[in-house]
Scaffold this active site. Sequence first.
Site, PDB file in Angstrom:
ATOM      1  N   GLU A 290       0.827  -1.202   0.000  1.00 34.93           N
ATOM      2  CA  GLU A 290       0.000   0.000   0.000  1.00 34.93           C
ATOM      3  C   GLU A 290       0.868   1.262   0.000  1.00 34.93           C
ATOM      4  OE1 GLU A 290      -2.692  -0.744   3.315  1.00 34.93           O
ATOM      5  OE2 GLU A 290      -3.996  -1.885   1.981  1.00 34.93           O
ATOM      6  N   ASP A 369      -8.234  -9.198   3.992  1.00 32.89           N
ATOM      7  CA  ASP A 369      -8.005  -8.099   4.932  1.00 32.89           C
ATOM      8  C   ASP A 369      -9.093  -8.020   5.999  1.00 32.89           C
ATOM      9  OD1 ASP A 369      -6.994  -5.880   6.124  1.00 32.89           O
ATOM     10  OD2 ASP A 369      -7.393  -4.496   4.482  1.00 32.89           O
ATOM     11  N   GLU A 397     -12.607  -2.652  12.151  1.00 29.53           N
ATOM     12  CA  GLU A 397     -12.632  -1.928  10.879  1.00 29.53           C
ATOM     13  C   GLU A 397     -13.766  -2.398   9.967  1.00 29.53           C
ATOM     14  OE1 GLU A 397      -8.955  -2.095   8.716  1.00 29.53           O
ATOM     15  OE2 GLU A 397      -9.763  -1.014   7.002  1.00 29.53           O
TER      16      GLU A 397
HETATM   17  C1  GCU Z   1      -6.070  -2.378   5.930  1.00 33.20           C
HETATM   18  C2  GCU Z   1      -6.437  -1.063   6.542  1.00 33.20           C
HETATM   19  C3  GCU Z   1      -5.311  -0.093   6.489  1.00 33.20           C
HETATM   20  C4  GCU Z   1      -4.041  -0.734   7.039  1.00 33.20           C
HETATM   21  C5  GCU Z   1      -3.756  -2.022   6.339  1.00 33.20           C
HETATM   22  C6  GCU Z   1      -2.599  -2.790   6.964  1.00 33.20           C
HETATM   23  O1  GCU Z   1      -5.977  -2.263   4.544  1.00 33.20           O
HETATM   24  O2  GCU Z   1      -7.568  -0.529   5.906  1.00 33.20           O
HETATM   25  O3  GCU Z   1      -5.665   1.033   7.225  1.00 33.20           O
HETATM   26  O4  GCU Z   1      -2.971   0.119   6.911  1.00 33.20           O
HETATM   27  O5  GCU Z   1      -4.863  -2.864   6.442  1.00 33.20           O
HETATM   28  O6  GCU Z   1      -2.864  -3.749   7.680  1.00 33.20           O
HETATM   29  O7  GCU Z   1      -1.447  -2.474   6.725  1.00 33.20           O
END
Ligand code: GCU
Length: 683
Positions: A290, A369, A397
């Site tokens: 990400e 996730d 979440e």
């Molecule tokens: C999910 C979450 C993010 C987080 C990511 C992670 O995608 O929405 O906020 O950073 O997990 O576990 O790194």
Amino acid sequence: PYSDADPCWLRYTKNESLEGIPRLAKITVHGSSEQIRSALAELVYGMTEMTGSVPETAEDPNGLEANVVRLVQFDEALPERLRELAPFHDLHEEGYVIRSVPENGGESILVAGKSGKGVLYGTFHLLRLMQTGDLRSGLQILENPRNGLRMMNHWDNMDGSIERGYAGQSIFFKDNEFVRDQARIRDYARLVASVGINGVAINNVNVHKTETQLITSRFLPDVAEVAGIFRRYGIALFLSVNYASPIELGGLDTADPLDSRVRAWWKEKAAEIYGHIPDFGGFVVKADSEHRPGPFTYNRTHADGSNMLAEALAPYGGIVVWRCFVYNCLQDWRDRTTDRARAAYDHFKPLDGQFKQNVVLQIKNGPMDFQVREPVSPLFGAMPETNQMAEFQITQEYTGQQKHLCYLVPQWKEVLDFDTFARGKGTEVKKIVAGETYPYAHSGMAAVINVGDDPNWTGHTLAQANLYGFGRLAWNPDLSEEAITAEWIRLTFGKDEKVYQVLRSMLAESWRVYESYTSPLGIGWMVNPGHHYGPNVDGYEYSVWGTYHYADCRGMGVNRTVKDGTGYTAQYYPENMERYESPETCPDELLLFFHHVPYTHTLHSGKTVIQHIYDSHFEGVEGVEAFIERWQGLEGRIDAKRHAQVMERLRIQLAHAREWRDVVNTYFFRKSGIEDRHGRPIY
Ligand code: GCU
């Protein structure tokens, strides 16, 4: 307690049955560690509250006092007499015994451990027995933790915000500094230590600019202070670090793990950190995920990246917790060959055996996730020569954001009890992450925590049960859901039988209720992008994140078979692979995760997929209505404040569950054109 926040399960209410018991009048101590001192302080406080009188305390290195509560930490100076009382050879470093010892016509209670931590955990256990009214004579308890690492991951940012936090602001940070009032941090340490947590990473895995500096002289003195608070409760402090630190902090032009300047930089950095915090736990790292930096930039592997950090921490006994949440988040929805679910296994499995001993791979419970329902990650058990640990999400979440009641212990139990067949039948995830299947040097369980600075810590008061439950499962994954729930209810709300029955049923049903009005049959997502709350069936359907349902007028689901899908099922050992590969044997609740089927496909339950969607969404809302009715019946039986707080959340849950039901049902009604068999209104 140090603050006036909710005591959660450390609620030591007056208990008549404990009054006037001679052995509870005095506590003696053998041992001088910081943790045994915390144990003593907690015991004095708890006993005072529960018995109504302050117990006497005394040092008693030789164990000469009789008819007392005796806290004993093993050391070389331990006299023969005390050595004989406790089977120290059966204890691990963090284990403990609690024993009734008949003496001088009376009875002492012995709480003994090899380390101060052991005594601390034993003391919290003893306090639990007192709180729940289970303190009897003839105690013979011996406990060792099953998991070595029992960690909390905070996703706290230094501006005070919490990524995916639903209970206020950070208890550690505010306005890009550490908070000055440490009362909440102290109470936090008590809370998590009481359920056996021994490691806490205090900052978000997404390490932004300010947080990158946590490992510099600007913040290390503050970090050391928090580590000092944690130490007293047996907790090692960890930091999430920015993989690109050598560039951002060190002025280098690269973070290439094989570059000697980069390696030297990290070694020096480690020396500096350990100069401040001699028992620093180590690093948590999110790399190449990400948009976070990582070794891929330099054409290096995740073994190269993590080993470099491990090498720097090794001289001090530190570890690298390396996350496996690595996937391509820029997918084209037309691309049917890329499958996000495959990513962790595809990236890491080929690297088995290449990681240093002080690296441990942290694997999310599922391949996607933290959805309300997804299969267990096939990476568990697939790397015999690489340390593995499991990552769960306590913060809700995707499970109602602490507005909805969603007790996650049943979900975690399913994951832990899942048989991977890695070494034949009986190779459950819990054995792998406990290091029992393969002899891992480091392993265990971590979770993204759900606390903030709200007065009740977790926003929804009943979400405290998830925090409690995670800690208990990390200590012993074999504890039953029922046992954990019963403990938590009695500790938190007392021993009223009706309160127990109502809460037990609400907690037990809540995960399935939530699942039933949100996303059906393992498909996941269908939420609003970004904040991930509220129904939006196509929210992620045409975006880059790789989280599709592929619904059209004929059917829905993701074909992940080997036969003609993404091939994901092949990542499981044959027994599971075969079960998931065929829609005939695939469990209903995961059908759409593994298969694309017509709406008219008949489930094992006998219903069609479309009828299941309608029914479950109506039933889910009815489930919430029933929660409200039952909770209403507890008015006057628990304190008005907590009763009202939970009621307020339940009402929000009901309103939002209705919205979920209506949006999801109408979407699939309009897609499929198939009427509800029961003719209920679908908007
Ligand atoms: C999910 C979450 C993010 C987080 C990511 C992670 O995608 O929405 O906020 O950073 O997990 O576990 O790194």
